[in-house]
Design an enzyme around this catalytic site. Structure first.
Site, PDB file in Angstrom:
ATOM      1  CG  HIS A  12      96.227 -16.871  33.205  1.00 37.13           C
ATOM      2  ND1 HIS A  12      96.680 -15.625  33.610  1.00 37.13           N
ATOM      3  CD2 HIS A  12      95.479 -16.643  32.086  1.00 37.13           C
ATOM      4  CE1 HIS A  12      96.217 -14.708  32.775  1.00 37.13           C
ATOM      5  NE2 HIS A  12      95.489 -15.297  31.851  1.00 37.13           N
ATOM      6  CG  HIS A  59      90.699 -13.170  32.048  1.00 34.55           C
ATOM      7  ND1 HIS A  59      91.399 -13.600  33.160  1.00 34.55           N
ATOM      8  CD2 HIS A  59      91.553 -13.320  31.003  1.00 34.55           C
ATOM      9  CE1 HIS A  59      92.614 -13.998  32.801  1.00 34.55           C
ATOM     10  NE2 HIS A  59      92.739 -13.833  31.500  1.00 34.55           N
ATOM     11  CG  HIS A 194      96.759 -16.325  24.419  1.00 32.35           C
ATOM     12  ND1 HIS A 194      97.781 -15.795  25.152  1.00 32.35           N
ATOM     13  CD2 HIS A 194      95.638 -16.169  25.169  1.00 32.35           C
ATOM     14  CE1 HIS A 194      97.298 -15.346  26.313  1.00 32.35           C
ATOM     15  NE2 HIS A 194      96.003 -15.550  26.349  1.00 32.35           N
ATOM     16  CD  GLU A 241      96.495 -13.208  29.360  1.00 30.84           C
ATOM     17  OE1 GLU A 241      95.298 -13.118  29.600  1.00 30.84           O
ATOM     18  OE2 GLU A 241      97.076 -14.315  29.303  1.00 30.84           O
TER      19      GLU A 241
HETATM   20  C1  DHB Z   1      92.102 -18.581  27.371  1.00 31.73           C
HETATM   21  C2  DHB Z   1      91.836 -17.578  28.307  1.00 31.73           C
HETATM   22  C3  DHB Z   1      92.876 -16.882  28.879  1.00 31.73           C
HETATM   23  O1  DHB Z   1      92.660 -15.923  29.804  1.00 31.73           O
HETATM   24  C4  DHB Z   1      94.189 -17.129  28.533  1.00 31.73           C
HETATM   25  O2  DHB Z   1      95.135 -16.386  29.117  1.00 31.73           O
HETATM   26  C5  DHB Z   1      94.481 -18.131  27.630  1.00 31.73           C
HETATM   27  C6  DHB Z   1      93.437 -18.861  27.038  1.00 31.73           C
HETATM   28  C7  DHB Z   1      90.998 -19.357  26.777  1.00 31.73           C
HETATM   29  O3  DHB Z   1      89.828 -19.006  27.027  1.00 31.73           O
HETATM   30  O4  DHB Z   1      91.260 -20.342  26.074  1.00 31.73           O
HETATM   31 FE    FE Z   2      94.256 -14.725  30.220  1.00 29.53          FE
END
Ligand code: DHB
Ligand code: FE
Length: 287
Positions: A12, A59, A194, A241
């Site tokens: 997402h 978030h 990530h 996540e």
């Molecule tokens: C980013 C934010 C998110 O919530 C995620 O799941 C992946 C990337 C971002 O800010 O790049």
């Molecule tokens: Fe996220």
């Protein structure tokens, strides 16, 4: 009775939404990612659900860090698109499915999952980007109603992967026991590997991601054995996540078929993936 017709796992990443909102999807940077979505989008457009249960995390947009439910469910009739600092995305507000929400709540509480009730909720990129992945051009309205299910993946201790898979199985039972001919899709969002900040920012663990993508279909129970610490170590602080995918996977049951899958690096400084699964019920209906 309601039936679950498909499950979609998708990252997402907010910039995926921004690329769509700002007509950048054909740019060199974004084209490979969106090309990867195309077959799934075509298939989903031919198999439209009435309601999507979208498993995601806020978030710190709707719920600030003063209150962090481990699991929560939206019960509202409408959800506004959250302002994440640059004004809300110019996408339609989300229509809820309060009757289904209440039914899920009762059945999940009765099964021992005491979800926090959110009677008001602004939905952030965690929910709206997956809706855009499903329907890139919604016009004035999204093509289905939505029940948001929220998971704490931000604050230690996050729920275990096993608890997420178990919740998903209970969610599947709860959906299927809803009276009425409702077609339901379940979205599991977030991931893949990530880490957005800190020393390991930009961490990509393709081997871990690829294994997760394979096992989410064939052996989710194995993924449920992985500890939260290992998810974070292997996939990054935000990579955890992907435990939310296990809720979707648990809801689908055993008779599933992978329709499409795609994996792409980079989106923002993360790895992004999509995996679409059809259920047996959906296949029978097509015959
Ligand atoms: C980013 C934010 C998110 O919530 C995620 O799941 C992946 C990337 C971002 O800010 O790049
Ligand atoms: Fe996220």
């Amino acid at each position: 009775m309601a039936e679950i017709i498909w499950g979609l796992a998708t990252s997402h990443v907010p910039s995926i939404g921004a690329a769509m909102d700002n007509q950048k999807t054909a740019d060199d940077y974004w084209k490979p990612l969106f090309d990867g979505y195309a077959p799934a989008r075509e298939w989903m457009a031919e198999h439209k659900p009435d309601v999507a249960v979208v498993v995601y995390n806020d978030h710190a947009n709707a719920l600030d860090m003063s209150m962090i439910p481990t699991f929560a469910l939206g019960t509202a009739a409408h959800y506004q698109v959250a302002d994440e600092g640059y004004g809300p995305r110019k996408v339609p507000n989300v229509v809820g499915a309060p009757e289904l929400s209440e039914h899920l709540l009762v059945n999940l509480v009765d099964e021992g999952f005491d979800l926090t009730v959110l009677q008001e909720l602004d939905v952030d990129h965690g929910l709206t980007v997956p809706l855009s992945v499903y329907t890139p051009d919604p016009g004035d309205a999204w093509p289905c109603a939505v029940v948001p299910m929220l998971v704490n993946v931000l604050h230690y201790p996050q729920p275990t992967a096993q608890r997420c898979l178990d919740l998903g199985e209970a969610l599947g039972r709860a959906i299927r026991s809803f009276p009425g001919d409702l077609k339901v899709a379940v979205f599991g969002t977030g991931g893949m590997s990530h880490q957005l900040s800190g020393e390991r920012a930009g961490l990509i663990n393709e081997e871990f991601d690829r294994n997760f993508l394979k096992k989410i279909e064939t052996d989710p129970q194995q993924l449920a054995q992985i500890s939260r610490e290992e998810y974070i170590r292997e996939a990054g602080s935000e990579g955890i996540e992907m435990i939310m995918w296990l809720i979707m996977r648990g809801a689908l049951g055993d008779d599933i078929r992978r329709v499409h899958e795609t994996y792409h690096v980079p989106a923002s400084n993360t790895a992004a993936a999509l995996a679409l699964f059809a259920t047996d019920a959906n296949e029978r209906e097509q015959l």
